[in-house]
Design an enzyme around this catalytic site. Structure first.
Site, PDB file in Angstrom:
ATOM      1  N   GLU A   1     114.830  38.928  83.555  1.00 41.71           N
ATOM      2  CA  GLU A   1     114.668  39.897  82.468  1.00 41.71           C
ATOM      3  C   GLU A   1     113.895  41.160  82.856  1.00 41.71           C
ATOM      4  O   GLU A   1     112.783  41.379  82.360  1.00 41.71           O
ATOM      5  CB  GLU A   1     113.989  39.231  81.273  1.00 41.71           C
ATOM      6  CG  GLU A   1     114.728  38.019  80.733  1.00 41.71           C
ATOM      7  CD  GLU A   1     114.134  37.503  79.417  1.00 41.71           C
ATOM      8  OE1 GLU A   1     113.101  38.029  78.972  1.00 41.71           O
ATOM      9  OE2 GLU A   1     114.724  36.574  78.837  1.00 41.71           O
TER      10      GLU A   1
ATOM     11  N   GLU B   1     118.686  30.929  79.700  1.00 39.07           N
ATOM     12  CA  GLU B   1     117.651  30.594  78.706  1.00 39.07           C
ATOM     13  C   GLU B   1     118.243  30.703  77.319  1.00 39.07           C
ATOM     14  O   GLU B   1     118.959  31.659  77.020  1.00 39.07           O
ATOM     15  CB  GLU B   1     116.462  31.571  78.739  1.00 39.07           C
ATOM     16  CG  GLU B   1     115.534  31.390  79.887  1.00 39.07           C
ATOM     17  CD  GLU B   1     114.358  32.377  79.860  1.00 39.07           C
ATOM     18  OE1 GLU B   1     113.948  32.833  78.762  1.00 39.07           O
ATOM     19  OE2 GLU B   1     113.860  32.698  80.943  1.00 39.07           O
TER      20      GLU B   1
HETATM   21  C1  FCB Z   1     111.963  35.019  77.615  1.00 44.05           C
HETATM   22  C2  FCB Z   1     111.196  34.707  78.879  1.00 44.05           C
HETATM   23  C3  FCB Z   1     110.645  33.315  78.943  1.00 44.05           C
HETATM   24  C4  FCB Z   1     110.146  32.845  77.590  1.00 44.05           C
HETATM   25  C5  FCB Z   1     111.153  33.118  76.507  1.00 44.05           C
HETATM   26  C6  FCB Z   1     110.739  32.644  75.147  1.00 44.05           C
HETATM   27  O1  FCB Z   1     111.975  36.387  77.407  1.00 44.05           O
HETATM   28  O2  FCB Z   1     112.014  34.888  80.002  1.00 44.05           O
HETATM   29  O3  FCB Z   1     109.651  33.281  79.927  1.00 44.05           O
HETATM   30  O4  FCB Z   1     108.908  33.364  77.326  1.00 44.05           O
HETATM   31  O5  FCB Z   1     111.455  34.471  76.458  1.00 44.05           O
END
Ligand code: FCB
Length: 452
Positions: free
Chosen positions: A169, A352
């Site tokens: 990210e 994620e």
């Molecule tokens: C993302 C991050 C991860 C976590 C989630 C909730 O942006 O990559 O580390 O904090 O959010």
């Protein structure tokens, strides 16, 4: 509480990868066996972290990694995504810290022994503080330091790693860290934010060449976060605002990878807010990728701010997670179809996806039914994208366990495993059990077809 997918679901096919994810600073602790990073510094500044906490102990994973690997294996996953702390493996003078590297090597070997694929992220925001003192990501030289770090790690770990992601990210390391000022190092300056974004992407491009050379069999790529940008109304101004936000927050990071250029919006920025781009940089950034990691949590609604720019409208109508984020599974399908239409994507992994909920342990159990529903809906959203033609090869739940949620500290729980921070006890939540059963149903289906 169950997660049920259709028997013929693409997600239940044997080559679809299911995993859980974490990141170094959020779980490792053992801060004295690595160099300080920008998040240590940020946490020490009063008022930066909501609960005043830090990452010094976190989930004490560096001391408990053996049990944690057993925990991961008990879930029946195919893969585990984690990140390497740069300052644990590389000393200040650029040499390797053998003890730090051995920690990750042992972790990789333990995963391998369980047949769990390792998805390693090289940079999940914990920049060594000595590099920050030298300008951090504002300094172009940091991109080259990153490539050197990627070189050393991938030479040492090579193909023990199934997949390397350069960055997690870059939007967060650039925008949240240098424009919104809510992540380390807490700066609010648009020009700096754009410069940092550029140096991060450059670092990615430089590292990709290195990874392809040192780990040619690994899946090498990058992890980006996306949030569909929706207009607050049907007015032209709001529609335009949402389009600008999409360019600024989403396309800014993906378009350079596939087209070697930034979105049009770049030319609309005042010249004193534009990043410096050296000749040849865009070609370095646009390296071929073996995979693209997509992180998704929610959508964002924007309105025109009356000054030719956009501002977000925080959601108020439920369902919201404990972060105050709207639960909007259709946004995951939307973003996948959108990027698939715009760019020649390599295989995509959802690296994620998950939700913070106000979990409590009752009679030894955590009944996080809302999180179970969240996973159910988002897995279906992935399935819809696959049916619509997007190649998606895997899905990782964020997160394996509750951990240090950046500016929110430990108050927000994203884990499928509950962590009691006073005892470091881990308790499977209902969502962990539901996911485990969902993965197991797959093996059962495989066995059945094998026995036929
Ligand atoms: C993302 C991050 C991860 C976590 C989630 C909730 O942006 O990559 O580390 O904090 O959010």
């Amino acid at each position: 509480m169950k997660i049920s997918l259709a028997a013929d679901s693409a997600l239940l096919k044997p080559d679809f990868t299911f995993g859980v994810a974490t990141a170094s600073f959020q779980i490792e602790g053992a801060a004295n066996s690595r160099l300080p990073c920008i998040w240590d510094t940020f946490c020490a500044e009063p008022g930066r972290i909501k609960d005043g906490s830090d990452g010094l102990v976190a989930c004490d994973h560096v001391n408990r990694w053996r049990e944690d690997v057993e925990l991961i294996a008990s879930l029946g996953v195919d893969a585990y995504r984690f990140s390497i702390a740069w300052g644990r493996v590389i000393n200040r003078d650029g040499s390797i810290n053998q003890a730090g590297l051995d920690f990750y090597r042992q972790l990789l070997e333990a995963l391998q022994a369980h047949n769990i694929k390792a998805f390693v992220t090289l940079y999940h925001w914990d920049l060594p503080q000595y590099l920050q003192d030298n300008g951090g990501w504002l300094n172009r030289a940091t991109a080259f330091k990153f490539a050197d770090y990627a070189d050393k790690v991938s030479r040492a770990l090579g193909d023990k790693v199934y997949s390397y992601a350069t960055l997690n990210e870059p939007f967060c390391s650039a925008y949240l860290s240098y424009e919104a000022g809510i992540h380390a190092p807490g700066v609010q300056n648009r020009k700096q934010g754009r410069q940092v974004a550029h140096h991060l992407l450059l670092a990615h491009g430089l590292a990709m060449t290195v990874l392809r050379r040192n780990a040619p069999r690994a899946l090498n790529g990058i992890v980006l976060n996306f949030s569909p940008c929706h207009p607050a109304s049907t007015s032209d101004a709001d529609i335009r605002a949402a389009r600008m936000a999409d360019q600024y927050h989403n396309q800014w990071y993906i378009q350079p990878l596939f087209e070697g250029r930034y979105p049009e919006l770049l030319s609309e920025l005042p010249s004193n807010e534009q990043p410096e781009i050296a000749a040849g940089d865009m070609a370095i950034i646009a390296q071929p990728l073996d995979f693209l990691g997509v992180n998704y949590y929610t959508r964002t609604v924007y309105r025109d701010n009356g000054k030719g720019w956009f501002s977000d409208v925080p959601p108020t109508t439920p369902p919201l997670t404990d972060m105050g984020w709207e639960i909007y599974p259709a946004g995951l399908t939307e973003i996948l179809l959108d990027i698939n239409k715009r760019y020649p994507l390599p295989p995509v992994y959802i690296t994620e996806n998950g939700a913070a909920m106000p979990d409590t342990v009752q009679q030894g159990m955590v009944q996080d039914s809302e999180r179970v529903a969240y996973f159910q809906q988002h897995l279906q959203a992935v399935e819809h994208a696959i049916s619509a033609g997007v190649r998606i090869d895997g899905y990782f739940a964020w997160s394996l366990m509750d951990n240090f949620e950046w500016a929110e500290g430990y108050a927000k729980r994203f884990g499928i495993v509950y962590v009691d921070y006073t005892t470091q006890q881990r308790v499977l939540k209902a969502s962990a059990i539901a996911l485990r059963d969902c993965f197991a149903s797959r093996t059962a289906a495989d066995n059945k077809s094998a026995n036929k």
